[in-house]
Design a protein around this motif. Structure first.
Motif, PDB file in Angstrom:
ATOM      1  N   LEU A   1       0.819  -1.215   0.000  1.00  0.00           N
ATOM      2  CA  LEU A   1       0.000   0.000   0.000  1.00  0.00           C
ATOM      3  C   LEU A   1       0.850   1.261   0.000  1.00  0.00           C
ATOM      4  CD1 LEU A   1      -2.654  -1.145   2.595  1.00  0.00           C
ATOM      5  CD2 LEU A   1      -3.002  -0.807   0.131  1.00  0.00           C
ATOM      6  N   GLU A   2       2.137   1.081   0.080  1.00  0.00           N
ATOM      7  CA  GLU A   2       3.057   2.212   0.187  1.00  0.00           C
ATOM      8  C   GLU A   2       4.162   2.039  -0.850  1.00  0.00           C
ATOM      9  OE1 GLU A   2       4.553   4.512   4.020  1.00  0.00           O
ATOM     10  OE2 GLU A   2       5.193   2.448   3.967  1.00  0.00           O
ATOM     11  N   PRO A   3       3.889   2.431  -2.095  1.00  0.00           N
ATOM     12  CA  PRO A   3       4.850   2.184  -3.172  1.00  0.00           C
ATOM     13  C   PRO A   3       6.246   2.745  -2.920  1.00  0.00           C
ATOM     14  CG  PRO A   3       2.774   3.004  -4.047  1.00  0.00           C
ATOM     15  CD  PRO A   3       2.689   3.108  -2.558  1.00  0.00           C
ATOM     16  N   ALA A   4       6.357   3.763  -2.077  1.00  0.00           N
ATOM     17  CA  ALA A   4       7.674   4.349  -1.808  1.00  0.00           C
ATOM     18  C   ALA A   4       8.548   3.437  -0.953  1.00  0.00           C
ATOM     19  CB  ALA A   4       7.518   5.699  -1.128  1.00  0.00           C
ATOM     20  N   SER A   5       7.940   2.470  -0.285  1.00  0.00           N
ATOM     21  CA  SER A   5       8.713   1.554   0.547  1.00  0.00           C
ATOM     22  C   SER A   5       9.478   0.575  -0.341  1.00  0.00           C
ATOM     23  CB  SER A   5       7.804   0.759   1.486  1.00  0.00           C
ATOM     24  OG  SER A   5       7.352   1.561   2.525  1.00  0.00           O
ATOM     25  N   ALA A   6      10.706   0.357   0.020  1.00  0.00           N
ATOM     26  CA  ALA A   6      11.532  -0.590  -0.723  1.00  0.00           C
ATOM     27  C   ALA A   6      12.271  -1.466   0.280  1.00  0.00           C
ATOM     28  CB  ALA A   6      12.532   0.160  -1.593  1.00  0.00           C
ATOM     29  N   GLY A   7      12.574  -2.651  -0.118  1.00  0.00           N
ATOM     30  CA  GLY A   7      13.296  -3.565   0.754  1.00  0.00           C
ATOM     31  C   GLY A   7      12.410  -4.721   1.155  1.00  0.00           C
ATOM     32  N   PRO A   8      13.016  -5.839   1.437  1.00  0.00           N
ATOM     33  CA  PRO A   8      12.232  -7.015   1.816  1.00  0.00           C
ATOM     34  C   PRO A   8      11.735  -6.915   3.259  1.00  0.00           C
ATOM     35  CG  PRO A   8      14.569  -7.523   1.871  1.00  0.00           C
ATOM     36  CD  PRO A   8      14.443  -6.122   1.351  1.00  0.00           C
ATOM     37  N   PRO A   9      10.484  -7.342   3.522  1.00  0.00           N
ATOM     38  CA  PRO A   9       9.958  -7.298   4.885  1.00  0.00           C
ATOM     39  C   PRO A   9      10.833  -8.056   5.886  1.00  0.00           C
ATOM     40  CG  PRO A   9       8.186  -7.685   3.339  1.00  0.00           C
ATOM     41  CD  PRO A   9       9.470  -7.763   2.560  1.00  0.00           C
ATOM     42  N   GLU A  10      11.531  -9.092   5.437  1.00  0.00           N
ATOM     43  CA  GLU A  10      12.392  -9.853   6.345  1.00  0.00           C
ATOM     44  C   GLU A  10      13.465  -8.950   6.963  1.00  0.00           C
ATOM     45  OE1 GLU A  10      11.994 -10.720   3.074  1.00  0.00           O
ATOM     46  OE2 GLU A  10      10.679 -12.453   3.261  1.00  0.00           O
ATOM     47  N   ALA A  11      13.969  -8.004   6.181  1.00  0.00           N
ATOM     48  CA  ALA A  11      15.006  -7.103   6.678  1.00  0.00           C
ATOM     49  C   ALA A  11      14.461  -6.184   7.761  1.00  0.00           C
ATOM     50  CB  ALA A  11      15.589  -6.276   5.535  1.00  0.00           C
ATOM     51  N   TYR A  12      13.213  -5.744   7.612  1.00  0.00           N
ATOM     52  CA  TYR A  12      12.615  -4.858   8.609  1.00  0.00           C
ATOM     53  C   TYR A  12      12.546  -5.557   9.959  1.00  0.00           C
ATOM     54  CZ  TYR A  12      10.887  -2.489   4.381  1.00  0.00           C
ATOM     55  OH  TYR A  12      10.781  -1.871   3.170  1.00  0.00           O
ATOM     56  N   ARG A  13      12.272  -6.844   9.947  1.00  0.00           N
ATOM     57  CA  ARG A  13      12.091  -7.586  11.186  1.00  0.00           C
ATOM     58  C   ARG A  13      13.380  -7.748  11.969  1.00  0.00           C
ATOM     59  NH1 ARG A  13       8.682 -12.055  11.517  1.00  0.00           N
ATOM     60  NH2 ARG A  13      10.494 -13.299  11.037  1.00  0.00           N
ATOM     61  N   THR A  14      14.512  -7.596  11.306  1.00  0.00           N
ATOM     62  CA  THR A  14      15.789  -7.699  12.005  1.00  0.00           C
ATOM     63  C   THR A  14      16.336  -6.330  12.402  1.00  0.00           C
ATOM     64  OG1 THR A  14      17.021  -7.714   9.923  1.00  0.00           O
ATOM     65  CG2 THR A  14      16.409  -9.856  10.859  1.00  0.00           C
ATOM     66  N   GLY A  15      15.582  -5.289  12.101  1.00  0.00           N
ATOM     67  CA  GLY A  15      15.984  -3.951  12.519  1.00  0.00           C
ATOM     68  C   GLY A  15      16.461  -3.056  11.394  1.00  0.00           C
ATOM     69  N   ASP A  16      16.602  -3.575  10.180  1.00  0.00           N
ATOM     70  CA  ASP A  16      17.040  -2.775   9.038  1.00  0.00           C
ATOM     71  C   ASP A  16      15.813  -2.136   8.395  1.00  0.00           C
ATOM     72  OD1 ASP A  16      18.098  -1.647   6.776  1.00  0.00           O
ATOM     73  OD2 ASP A  16      18.680  -3.541   5.830  1.00  0.00           O
ATOM     74  N   THR A  17      15.529  -0.907   8.753  1.00  0.00           N
ATOM     75  CA  THR A  17      14.339  -0.229   8.236  1.00  0.00           C
ATOM     76  C   THR A  17      14.661   0.716   7.089  1.00  0.00           C
ATOM     77  OG1 THR A  17      14.536   1.465   9.945  1.00  0.00           O
ATOM     78  CG2 THR A  17      13.053  -0.402  10.404  1.00  0.00           C
ATOM     79  N   ALA A  18      15.843   0.595   6.516  1.00  0.00           N
ATOM     80  CA  ALA A  18      16.204   1.429   5.373  1.00  0.00           C
ATOM     81  C   ALA A  18      15.192   1.192   4.253  1.00  0.00           C
ATOM     82  CB  ALA A  18      17.610   1.091   4.889  1.00  0.00           C
ATOM     83  N   GLY A  19      14.657   2.269   3.734  1.00  0.00           N
ATOM     84  CA  GLY A  19      13.706   2.182   2.640  1.00  0.00           C
ATOM     85  C   GLY A  19      12.266   1.995   3.061  1.00  0.00           C
ATOM     86  N   ALA A  20      12.019   1.818   4.345  1.00  0.00           N
ATOM     87  CA  ALA A  20      10.647   1.635   4.815  1.00  0.00           C
ATOM     88  C   ALA A  20       9.962   2.988   4.943  1.00  0.00           C
ATOM     89  CB  ALA A  20      10.633   0.919   6.158  1.00  0.00           C
ATOM     90  N   GLY A  21       8.762   3.071   4.415  1.00  0.00           N
ATOM     91  CA  GLY A  21       7.977   4.289   4.538  1.00  0.00           C
ATOM     92  C   GLY A  21       7.233   4.315   5.859  1.00  0.00           C
ATOM     93  N   PRO A  22       6.466   5.378   6.100  1.00  0.00           N
ATOM     94  CA  PRO A  22       5.775   5.530   7.390  1.00  0.00           C
ATOM     95  C   PRO A  22       4.727   4.455   7.665  1.00  0.00           C
ATOM     96  CG  PRO A  22       5.244   7.352   5.905  1.00  0.00           C
ATOM     97  CD  PRO A  22       6.299   6.550   5.239  1.00  0.00           C
ATOM     98  N   LEU A  23       4.046   3.955   6.653  1.00  0.00           N
ATOM     99  CA  LEU A  23       3.030   2.929   6.881  1.00  0.00           C
ATOM    100  C   LEU A  23       3.679   1.623   7.347  1.00  0.00           C
ATOM    101  CD1 LEU A  23      -0.026   2.455   6.703  1.00  0.00           C
ATOM    102  CD2 LEU A  23       0.321   1.678   4.356  1.00  0.00           C
ATOM    103  N   VAL A  24       4.751   1.241   6.689  1.00  0.00           N
ATOM    104  CA  VAL A  24       5.477   0.024   7.065  1.00  0.00           C
ATOM    105  C   VAL A  24       6.148   0.202   8.425  1.00  0.00           C
ATOM    106  CG1 VAL A  24       7.402  -1.503   6.450  1.00  0.00           C
ATOM    107  CG2 VAL A  24       5.837  -0.708   4.679  1.00  0.00           C
ATOM    108  N   THR A  25       6.748   1.353   8.650  1.00  0.00           N
ATOM    109  CA  THR A  25       7.402   1.616   9.929  1.00  0.00           C
ATOM    110  C   THR A  25       6.396   1.575  11.077  1.00  0.00           C
ATOM    111  OG1 THR A  25       9.059   2.970   8.815  1.00  0.00           O
ATOM    112  CG2 THR A  25       8.855   3.260  11.187  1.00  0.00           C
ATOM    113  N   GLY A  26       5.204   2.118  10.854  1.00  0.00           N
ATOM    114  CA  GLY A  26       4.164   2.076  11.874  1.00  0.00           C
ATOM    115  C   GLY A  26       3.725   0.655  12.180  1.00  0.00           C
ATOM    116  N   GLU A  27       3.583  -0.171  11.144  1.00  0.00           N
ATOM    117  CA  GLU A  27       3.201  -1.565  11.353  1.00  0.00           C
ATOM    118  C   GLU A  27       4.293  -2.311  12.113  1.00  0.00           C
ATOM    119  OE1 GLU A  27       1.520  -5.390  11.345  1.00  0.00           O
ATOM    120  OE2 GLU A  27       0.683  -3.373  11.339  1.00  0.00           O
ATOM    121  N   LEU A  28       5.535  -2.089  11.758  1.00  0.00           N
ATOM    122  CA  LEU A  28       6.653  -2.722  12.459  1.00  0.00           C
ATOM    123  C   LEU A  28       6.664  -2.300  13.931  1.00  0.00           C
ATOM    124  CD1 LEU A  28       9.256  -4.410  12.398  1.00  0.00           C
ATOM    125  CD2 LEU A  28      10.463  -2.331  11.710  1.00  0.00           C
ATOM    126  N   ARG A  29       6.470  -1.027  14.182  1.00  0.00           N
ATOM    127  CA  ARG A  29       6.447  -0.511  15.554  1.00  0.00           C
ATOM    128  C   ARG A  29       5.314  -1.164  16.360  1.00  0.00           C
ATOM    129  NH1 ARG A  29       6.356   4.464  14.238  1.00  0.00           N
ATOM    130  NH2 ARG A  29       4.100   4.696  14.331  1.00  0.00           N
TER     131      ARG A  29
END
Length: 184
Positions: free
Chosen positions: A114-142
């Protein structure tokens, strides 16, 4: 330093795993068309509160409440339904951890879609690498991290607070879906 989402899932007990997965699923319900009632997963939340004694029966009730329907070609809706379909009836760490892990990844991927500006695999976000994550993805991770932290603290109101966190995320996603529908 706070723990990563992947570490929190690894350390969670059965109740934390079930509630974590359920919270991810709950937050993604606005992606179903038609969206079920806000309380569609109430019985499953009660099952998580009761643990092994109430889980399997409550799971069946929740599946009935989120009955099939909508557009079968809708990829997001199919993924949300699969999150519930994949819920294990066994109250055991292994199956619940697998479900929590899958729901976490699916929820992040759906938010990223839902956030085309977000880039990067979701697996990376789960390990703490939020580079490329937009606000919608960052909010869900939080929110995913917060739910697991609240449940790990062992407080009496942990499940209630997890539901509140989930409800906040559901409102955010509902607003995004509504905005996209108006602009389409």
């Amino acid at each position: 330093m706070s723990q990563s989402l992947a570490e929190l899932i690894t350390q969670a007990d059965e109740r934390g795993l079930a509630a974590s997965a359920l919270a991810c699923l709950d937050r993604c319900l606005p992606l179903l068309d038609p969206a079920p009632a806000d309380e569609a997963l109430r019985s499953l939340w009660a099952g998580a509160a009761r643990g092994e004694d109430g889980w399997a029966g409550r799971l069946a009730e929740a599946k009935a409440a989120v009955a099939e329907g909508g557009d079968p070609a809708d990829d997001a809706g199919a993924l949300v339904r699969r999150m519930l379909d994949d819920a294990p009836s066994a109250w055991a760490p292994g199956p619940l951890r697998e479900w929590a892990d899958a729901c976490s990844l699916t929820a992040l991927a759906l938010h990223q879609g839902l956030e085309p500006a977000s880039a990067g695999p979701p697996e990376a976000y789960r390990t703490g690498d939020t580079a490329g994550a937009g606000p919608l993805v960052t909010g869900e991770l939080r929110r995913q991290i917060r739910v697991l932290e609240v449940l790990a603290s062992g407080g009496a109101g942990g499940l209630r607070l997890a539901r509140d966190i989930s409800a906040e995320g559901q409102r955010v996603l509902r607003a995004v879906v509504s905005r996209r529908a108006r602009s389409a």
